[in-house]
Design an enzyme around this catalytic site. Structure first.
Site, PDB file in Angstrom:
ATOM      1  N   GLN A   1       0.822  -1.215   0.000  1.00 58.08           N
ATOM      2  CA  GLN A   1       0.000   0.000   0.000  1.00 58.08           C
ATOM      3  C   GLN A   1       0.861   1.273   0.000  1.00 58.08           C
ATOM      4  O   GLN A   1       0.431   2.321   0.469  1.00 58.08           O
ATOM      5  CB  GLN A   1      -0.962   0.007   1.192  1.00 58.08           C
ATOM      6  CG  GLN A   1      -2.169  -0.897   1.031  1.00 58.08           C
ATOM      7  CD  GLN A   1      -3.050  -0.537  -0.165  1.00 58.08           C
ATOM      8  OE1 GLN A   1      -2.884   0.483  -0.814  1.00 58.08           O
ATOM      9  NE2 GLN A   1      -4.000  -1.407  -0.457  1.00 58.08           N
ATOM     10  N   SER A   2       2.056   1.172  -0.537  1.00 55.32           N
ATOM     11  CA  SER A   2       2.954   2.331  -0.548  1.00 55.32           C
ATOM     12  C   SER A   2       2.387   3.503  -1.355  1.00 55.32           C
ATOM     13  O   SER A   2       2.079   3.357  -2.543  1.00 55.32           O
ATOM     14  CB  SER A   2       4.297   1.898  -1.157  1.00 55.32           C
ATOM     15  OG  SER A   2       5.053   3.030  -1.523  1.00 55.32           O
ATOM     16  N   ASN A   3       2.275   4.650  -0.706  1.00 54.33           N
ATOM     17  CA  ASN A   3       1.884   5.873  -1.423  1.00 54.33           C
ATOM     18  C   ASN A   3       3.013   6.326  -2.337  1.00 54.33           C
ATOM     19  O   ASN A   3       2.779   6.838  -3.426  1.00 54.33           O
ATOM     20  CB  ASN A   3       1.581   7.002  -0.437  1.00 54.33           C
ATOM     21  CG  ASN A   3       0.427   6.675   0.475  1.00 54.33           C
ATOM     22  OD1 ASN A   3      -0.584   6.141   0.028  1.00 54.33           O
ATOM     23  ND2 ASN A   3       0.567   6.973   1.760  1.00 54.33           N
TER      24      ASN A   3
END
Ligand code: PLP
Length: 348
Positions: free
Chosen positions: A84-86
């Site tokens: 879920q890395s922005n």
């Protein structure tokens, strides 16, 4: 005209840079929350930094990183993060804007999840090449090591075929990316001086530490008395303060400055991160409800809500004196509101 500001602006103008987002981002007063808390609270809205609607702080770093990628004739960019890395998603956006192919190596911390959510949906729409590395019950850093090893093999293969790959570390946290938050600090300083807001404390969520490093270096370069507070988001670190200082100092060297940051130039608060990264805390959930219900503004559960809960706690406990002026730096990440249940906790 402030000489220090002007001097720093001129130093930054010498660095290669793209204009990927919408800067400067707005600063505004949170009137109702300020009344409730007894301090003046302002918000810097990097959730509006672009590139797309789900913006965030990585855009500032990518302005400098992508310029460096172009300088190196890159046709492919490889980066890393959690699933879920922005940062990874925003890197894919930046790549698409520039006609560069994004390859994302992501450690899957939420194994067994059925369908893609939040950033994973966005990554797919963006058409990024995604390599999901199962965490296998290991620590995140072990997963990351496996990603790096795989990426190395891939980069060698691409090189043989005549491609130029450019590697961006997790969070965009290197000296080049950090430049984005030196500039961010200057932007905030110029804005608040113009608006005659005398900011005494800045709070923001700190992950890879690049944001904190850039803000601390910006404070140093402009000789600002403001206190910079980075709030941890549950990532465990051994030498966090030293690593942040090192990052800031590498960026200062790149800028041609002889000034140096020491851990005394900023404060890191690790106690609001809960049990781990992407693991919700009840305090962060309360902070999300409070801000939404008093001001109509959303926080994300992974970063900004934990930082906001830390700021609220320090105001309530009197660490921040009543009547002070505080600025909360909203770093974005709101797509996590539509992430897996494990990340959202008891919100829903
Ligand atoms: C990456 C990120 C941060 C942390 O920034 P670092 O420079 O990695 O410390 C904070 N908030 C959001 C929403 C992020 O995506």
């Amino acid at each position: 005209m402030n000489d220090k500001n002007q001097e720093l602006r001129e130093m930054l103008n010498l660095m290669p840079k793209m204009e990927l987002g919408f800067l400067p981002t707005p600063i505004h007063h949170l009137k109702r929350l300020s009344e409730i808390m007894g301090v003046k609270i302002y918000m810097k809205r990097d959730d509006y930094a672009g590139i797309g609607q789900f913006g965030g702080n990585k855009v500032r770093k990518l302005n400098y990183l992508m310029a460096d990628a172009v300088k190196n004739h890159a046709d492919t960019v490889i980066t890393y993060g959690a699933s879920q890395s922005n940062h990874a998603m925003q890197t894919a956006q930046a790549c698409n804007r520039m006609g560069i192919k994004p390859i994302l190596y992501l450690v899957d911390l939420l194994e067994g999840e059925e369908e893609p959510k939040a950033n994973m949906i966005l990554n797919k729409i963006l058409g990024a090449e995604i390599i999901l590395e199962p965490a296998l019950g290991d620590t995140f850093s072990e997963g990351l090591k496996r990603c790096r090893a795989k990426a190395k093999v891939k980069m060698n293969k691409l090189k043989e075929k005549g491609h130029h790959c450019y590697e961006i570390p997790m969070g965009g946290a290197n000296a080049i990316g950090t430049m984005g938050f030196i500039e961010g600090f200057l932007e905030m300083k110029e804005q608040t001086e113009e608006l005659e807001i005398h900011v005494e404390h800045i709070y923001h969520p700190s992950g890879s530490g690049g944001t904190l490093a850039g803000l601390a270096a910006g404070k140093k370069l402009t000789d600002s008395p403001v206190f910079i507070h980075g709030v941890g988001v549950g990532i465990s670190h051994d030498r966090y303060d030293e690593e942040v200082s090192d990052l800031a100092n590498e960026a200062l060297k790149n800028l041609g400055s002889t000034l140096r940051v020491t851990p005394g130039d900023f404060q890191f608060h690790g106690e609001y991160g809960g049990e781990g990264y992407e693991m919700p805390t009840l305090e962060a959930e309360d902070a999300m409800r409070l801000l939404a219900q008093v001001e109509g503004i959303f926080l994300d559960p992974v970063y900004t809500a934990k930082a906001f809960s830390g700021m609220i706690d320090q105001i309530r406990s009197g660490v921040i004196k009543s009547g002070s002026t505080v600025l909360f730096w909203h770093t974005g990440g709101l797509q996590a509101l539509f992430a897996e249940k494990e990340i959202l906790g008891h919100l829903i």
